[in-house]
Design a protein around this motif. Structure first.
Motif, PDB file in Angstrom:
ATOM      1  N   ALA A  65       2.277  11.337 -10.604  1.00  0.00           N
ATOM      2  CA  ALA A  65       1.715  12.624 -10.595  1.00  0.00           C
ATOM      3  C   ALA A  65       2.603  13.744 -10.690  1.00  0.00           C
ATOM      4  N   GLU A  66       3.733  13.666 -10.106  1.00  0.00           N
ATOM      5  CA  GLU A  66       4.505  14.482 -10.109  1.00  0.00           C
ATOM      6  C   GLU A  66       5.270  14.829 -11.454  1.00  0.00           C
ATOM      7  N   HIS A  67       5.784  13.690 -12.021  1.00  0.00           N
ATOM      8  CA  HIS A  67       6.602  13.665 -13.344  1.00  0.00           C
ATOM      9  C   HIS A  67       6.045  13.264 -14.545  1.00  0.00           C
ATOM     10  N   LEU A  68       4.664  12.532 -14.603  1.00  0.00           N
ATOM     11  CA  LEU A  68       4.450  11.893 -15.713  1.00  0.00           C
ATOM     12  C   LEU A  68       2.920  12.651 -16.020  1.00  0.00           C
ATOM     13  N   LYS A  69       2.733  13.400 -15.466  1.00  0.00           N
ATOM     14  CA  LYS A  69       1.046  14.077 -15.661  1.00  0.00           C
ATOM     15  C   LYS A  69       1.425  14.708 -17.180  1.00  0.00           C
ATOM     16  N   GLY A  70       0.576  14.210 -18.074  1.00  0.00           N
ATOM     17  CA  GLY A  70       0.756  14.733 -19.340  1.00  0.00           C
ATOM     18  C   GLY A  70       1.386  13.889 -20.374  1.00  0.00           C
ATOM     19  N   LEU A  71       2.257  13.130 -19.648  1.00  0.00           N
ATOM     20  CA  LEU A  71       3.121  12.202 -20.543  1.00  0.00           C
ATOM     21  C   LEU A  71       2.500  10.933 -20.634  1.00  0.00           C
ATOM     22  N   ALA A  72       1.689  10.546 -19.518  1.00  0.00           N
ATOM     23  CA  ALA A  72       1.187   8.847 -19.484  1.00  0.00           C
ATOM     24  C   ALA A  72       0.009   9.075 -18.769  1.00  0.00           C
ATOM     25  N   SER A  73      -0.842   8.018 -18.994  1.00  0.00           N
ATOM     26  CA  SER A  73      -1.880   7.886 -18.214  1.00  0.00           C
ATOM     27  C   SER A  73      -1.942   6.672 -17.369  1.00  0.00           C
ATOM     28  N   TRP A  74      -2.531   6.329 -16.409  1.00  0.00           N
ATOM     29  CA  TRP A  74      -2.399   5.217 -15.672  1.00  0.00           C
ATOM     30  C   TRP A  74      -3.599   4.606 -14.674  1.00  0.00           C
ATOM     31  N   ASN A  75      -4.096   3.462 -14.425  1.00  0.00           N
ATOM     32  CA  ASN A  75      -4.976   3.093 -13.587  1.00  0.00           C
ATOM     33  C   ASN A  75      -4.341   3.074 -12.036  1.00  0.00           C
ATOM     34  N   LEU A 100      12.767   4.177  -7.460  1.00  0.00           N
ATOM     35  CA  LEU A 100      11.543   4.385  -8.076  1.00  0.00           C
ATOM     36  C   LEU A 100      11.357   5.799  -8.366  1.00  0.00           C
ATOM     37  N   LYS A 101      11.846   6.681  -7.593  1.00  0.00           N
ATOM     38  CA  LYS A 101      11.535   8.192  -7.769  1.00  0.00           C
ATOM     39  C   LYS A 101      12.476   8.465  -8.784  1.00  0.00           C
ATOM     40  N   LYS A 102      13.859   8.149  -8.896  1.00  0.00           N
ATOM     41  CA  LYS A 102      14.911   8.458  -9.762  1.00  0.00           C
ATOM     42  C   LYS A 102      14.450   7.825 -11.044  1.00  0.00           C
ATOM     43  N   GLY A 103      14.119   6.594 -11.105  1.00  0.00           N
ATOM     44  CA  GLY A 103      13.861   5.935 -12.461  1.00  0.00           C
ATOM     45  C   GLY A 103      12.639   6.648 -13.164  1.00  0.00           C
ATOM     46  N   ILE A 104      11.563   6.987 -12.401  1.00  0.00           N
ATOM     47  CA  ILE A 104      10.512   7.684 -13.068  1.00  0.00           C
ATOM     48  C   ILE A 104      10.840   8.920 -13.562  1.00  0.00           C
ATOM     49  N   TYR A 105      11.611   9.573 -12.883  1.00  0.00           N
ATOM     50  CA  TYR A 105      12.159  11.015 -13.244  1.00  0.00           C
ATOM     51  C   TYR A 105      12.662  10.936 -14.305  1.00  0.00           C
ATOM     52  N   GLN A 106      13.797   9.999 -14.363  1.00  0.00           N
ATOM     53  CA  GLN A 106      14.494  10.084 -15.662  1.00  0.00           C
ATOM     54  C   GLN A 106      13.750   9.413 -16.999  1.00  0.00           C
ATOM     55  N   LYS A 133       1.105  -1.066  -0.197  1.00  0.00           N
ATOM     56  CA  LYS A 133       0.049  -0.165  -0.019  1.00  0.00           C
ATOM     57  C   LYS A 133       1.119   1.081   0.088  1.00  0.00           C
ATOM     58  N   LYS A 134       1.835   1.153   0.892  1.00  0.00           N
ATOM     59  CA  LYS A 134       2.870   2.474   0.829  1.00  0.00           C
ATOM     60  C   LYS A 134       3.585   2.597  -0.309  1.00  0.00           C
ATOM     61  N   ARG A 135       3.887   1.556  -0.746  1.00  0.00           N
ATOM     62  CA  ARG A 135       4.815   1.591  -2.197  1.00  0.00           C
ATOM     63  C   ARG A 135       3.906   2.227  -3.549  1.00  0.00           C
ATOM     64  N   ARG A 136       2.682   1.502  -3.289  1.00  0.00           N
ATOM     65  CA  ARG A 136       1.919   1.873  -4.476  1.00  0.00           C
ATOM     66  C   ARG A 136       1.430   3.561  -4.344  1.00  0.00           C
ATOM     67  N   ASP A 137       1.150   4.060  -3.146  1.00  0.00           N
ATOM     68  CA  ASP A 137       0.671   5.282  -2.865  1.00  0.00           C
ATOM     69  C   ASP A 137       1.859   6.067  -3.243  1.00  0.00           C
ATOM     70  N   PHE A 138       3.163   5.787  -2.816  1.00  0.00           N
ATOM     71  CA  PHE A 138       4.057   6.664  -3.070  1.00  0.00           C
ATOM     72  C   PHE A 138       4.377   6.740  -4.802  1.00  0.00           C
ATOM     73  N   VAL A 139       4.308   5.629  -5.455  1.00  0.00           N
ATOM     74  CA  VAL A 139       4.485   5.608  -6.765  1.00  0.00           C
ATOM     75  C   VAL A 139       3.544   6.651  -7.290  1.00  0.00           C
ATOM     76  N   LEU A 140       2.120   6.414  -7.158  1.00  0.00           N
ATOM     77  CA  LEU A 140       1.293   7.202  -7.343  1.00  0.00           C
ATOM     78  C   LEU A 140       1.583   8.805  -7.351  1.00  0.00           C
ATOM     79  N   GLU A 141       2.096   8.958  -6.145  1.00  0.00           N
ATOM     80  CA  GLU A 141       2.597  10.389  -6.042  1.00  0.00           C
ATOM     81  C   GLU A 141       3.654  10.863  -7.047  1.00  0.00           C
TER      82      GLU A 141
END
Ligand SMILES: Cc1ncc(COP(=O)(O)O)c(C=O)c1O
Ligand SMILES: Cc1ncc(COP(=O)(O)O)c(C=O)c1O
Lengths: 475, 475
Positions: free
Chosen positions: A386-396, A454-460, A375-383
């Motif tokens: 939202a921070e880095h991929l908004k407009g670039l991707a969509s997700w469930n 996760l944070k670094k990877g998604i940002y890159q 749960k913690k991990r999912r919520d973290f990744v969703l954040e």
């Protein structure tokens, strides 16, 4: 005094060729690889290779790299080794797809950021309890040998009790222990289906990344899905006795979709009407986050339509290699005979340790912890998304399991995305592995990488998407 | 108050049918079996079955016993379950032979005297050291997950060192860990051979008792043997790239024959001349009694002709399910890809425990003890044979392994011998399982049964032979 480096390389290669590990016709490692391994310049490697070529041992071949062409013994006696290449190409089991092989390899590379890996992070591994369970098994150990064909009875008994908590009535005689859910599929393919049969399945699906049914001559026939799971109405009339339906109703790999209660009933009804057996691959069931999923299709199956598959791989550790198949007794008997013909049963140690986890209740406690962490991990990744991929991707927003199915919005080549990410140290599984052919998808896993990664990877990833989008916009 | 017995039987059967464990079309247990299980007379069983038949749930069918024809739900809704019988008969993997299935089942029956079982007796199981090894593994444990495709590296490294003591040079990269030698054969069959290929092999051979190659469409072609092993001269010209030679040169299963040094060289020479790869199944090697056997064929193979198979099943415990294949790297890579497609690798626990046995040196010490015990057992059985079977059978004196190949001299039916022995509580493997079609042979194992059982079993066997010989003389 140490031998010069190029001599060391020569000896290394001669030994590999000499003892038959690199037989005639096989490709030797690239110059770049050898240079890295021996920590030398490429020119040193070239010196070594030239000497070996002068000896007649190797030869550079157009488009094939450097291959072994003979060895000291063949030089002496003009004998040659079997044309292994012919054998390697011959077996009926197709090789894994190139990308999948590459991913299998890269997944054990600790230097990469694993953005897709379908495995629990090491920090959810219950090390101290696992040690305790092993200690208990060791303490109570008696001599063990080949197990019964269906597997270690106390484990089947424990599973029978556990399955009851999921609403499934199954006596130990209708449970077969296997070495993971993948082997369950393999046994079903070998034992129950004729070449030419059809396997209906959700599309995209994990099953598309394998060859388990295709190698045995079966056809995969994908069914469309919506957010409640696969749409059974889309199956027409089904060839009797020559088709099966595979589905992964809880937190599907790769989309994360959870099949609704209503859809489960519809799927079962279709199956009954068409006499179409179902394989219910339920290995992500226990990994729910918000609330427990609807009961298994197997739990409402009164006529023995469903073969139910479970596994400890996703909840405890894949290294145990313990899974199970539940089904009608004659089917289980057939599959257990094939299991005996394949590997004489699963590891006695793994089976005992698994039984210990279940009977002591530690498995249930561990699951609660895993759910909290997920749960913690999912919520973290969703954040982060939202921070880095908004407009670039969509997700469930997945309700459990490991995966977020990321739809990349700018039109760009997924091949380039995969390659560019890998070059920057990020491993992705692209949707095409799972036969998602429309649109650009990535299977993102929040289960494995550290939060930093996760944070670094998604940002890159966001930067790479932007770059590629601009480039493809320019063309 | 307890429900009457026949009601209990009815409820038991209804539950089995109701939850789909006994689907429509499946055979229910015989009246005799049910009577035994419920500890009642057959008439009570018949009462129960009659009531179920009246309800329309079961039906007696000519020559098929009693089968399930519907269930409460189908009665209600006129739905029916898939015709699993069709599926069970469909898969390309043939079922095991009836006798082999029966033996697989009977081998876990502790009430039988096991005169043939190819497994070490429980009293040679190194229980205290096994506990120690497991304790060590538990103590040093770190989180484990899916292993590398070729298997746990420290185990491959330990095997590489161990193989060197047998004269085999193999780096860890040319070793694949498998779940026992049987799986090694299965992977070779799936990965290296085309349907229609020929597998040459000693005759009789263990391989004849399996379907591993036949199910994939390969033909077995038996070669004659003498007391020094198979006679390679008898192979004519070999189809290039579509044939392989399987042999079991140390203490062959089932004959116990040890291939001589000279014969090994001849076999390898033929293989080189014909470019015929060899599968050397060497799992009995360490079980020598009088002196160490000649080095493996693999140790004199300079051109990568030989795939070498080993296993801990016969020396330590089959429950570990750990074996290995050694061969040219491209072949090992192909096989490891198929292993990944089949079951994602062998148990992490078993692999760690196996590595511990090798690296601590306990494996070698254990082998010495096993050899001592086997020598005592062999000599004891030879005495018992001399006492009871002189004139009734002839036999070889094995130099190692588990087996004495017993030739029954009076002409009698082996089927009757097998059946009569089983009726008296003795389980035999008759030679026909291994394709010994001329003469009457039994595979006798001195490794498993207690000395009391061995003595009693062989004595009873002598009586049975005498009885059958007299009977068949009379006809
Ligand atoms: C849907 C699904 N089924 C089966 C498997 C295989 O799991 P196991 O490790 O139990 O063989 C996986 C693993 O990725 C999976 O995602
Ligand atoms: C000659 C031979 N090869 C292979 C095997 C299979 O052994 P494992 O338990 O290692 O799969 C046996 C077992 O009986 C055997 O006798």
């Amino acid at each position: 005094m140490k031998r010069p480096k190029y001599k060391q390389i020569i000896e290394y290669i001669k030994e590999k060729i000499g003892n038959g590990e690199w037989p005639i016709g096989s490709k030797i490692p690239s110059q770049r690889t050898l240079a890295r391994e021996f920590n030398v310049n490429r020119s040193t490697v070239i010196t070594a290779l030239e000497e070996l070529a002068a000896d007649g041992l190797i030869e550079g071949r157009m488009g094939k790299g450097t291959v072994v062409v003979s060895n000291t013994w063949t030089l002496l006696a003009n004998r040659s080794s079997p044309d292994w290449g012919k054998y390697v190409d011959a077996g009926f089991q197709q090789p894994s797809r190139k990308t999948v092989q590459e991913i299998n390899q890269s997944e054990s590379n600790p230097d990469l950021i694993q953005l897709s890996k379908g495995e629990l992070s090491k920090d959810m591994f219950p090390l101290s309890v696992m040690k305790e369970m092993m200690g208990k098994v060791a303490h109570n150990l008696e001599a063990f040998g080949y197990e019964e064909p269906k597997g270690y009875l106390p484990l089947r008994e424990a599973l029978s009790r556990y399955l009851r908590t999921l609403g499934i009535q199954a006596s130990p005689a209708s449970i077969l222990i296997v070495s993971g859910a993948l082997q369950a599929l393999q046994l079903i393919s070998m034992g129950l289906l004729q070449s030419g049969s059809t396997v209906f399945l959700d599309r995209p699906s994990y099953l598309y990344s394998l060859h388990v049914f295709q190698s045995a001559g079966m056809k995969l026939s994908g069914l469309p899905m919506d957010e409640a799971g696969l749409l059974p109405q889309t199956i027409g009339t089904v060839p009797r006795g020559r088709a099966i339906l595979y589905t992964n109703p809880c937190f599907q790999n790769p989309t994360g979709v959870l099949m609704s209660q209503k859809r489960r009933e519809e799927v079962l009804r279709l199956s009954e009407k068409e006499q179409l057996p179902i394989i219910e691959d339920d290995i992500y069931r226990e990994l729910w986050i918000d609330q427990a999923p609807p009961p298994p299709i197997k739990s409402i199956d009164q006529n023995g339509h469903v073969l139910y598959i479970g596994s400890f791989s996703k909840t405890l550790s894949p290294g145990l290699r313990i899974g199970w198949i539940v089904g009608p007794e004659p089917v289980i008997e057939r599959l257990s005979d094939i299991k005996m013909q394949t590997d004489y049963g699963s590891s006695s140690l793994s089976q005992r340790v698994a039984a210990e986890w279940l009977t002591t209740g530690h498995y249930q406690k561990h699951l609660e912890n895993v759910r909290d962490q997920l749960k913690k991990r999912r919520d973290f990744v969703l954040e982060v998304l939202a921070e880095h991929l908004k407009g670039l991707a969509s997700w469930n927003v997945p309700k459990g399991g490991f995966f977020i199915w990321l739809n990349i919005l700018p039109p760009l080549s997924m091949k380039s995305l995969y390659a560019k990410a890998l070059a920057e140290g990020i491993l992705l599984n692209s949707g095409s592995i799972y036969a998602q052919e429309n649109g650009n998808f990535i299977r993102l896993s929040y289960a494995f990488a550290s939060s930093g990664d996760l944070k670094k990877g998604i940002y890159q990833l966001s930067l790479i998407i932007k770059t590629l989008a601009t480039e493809s916009g320019k063309k």
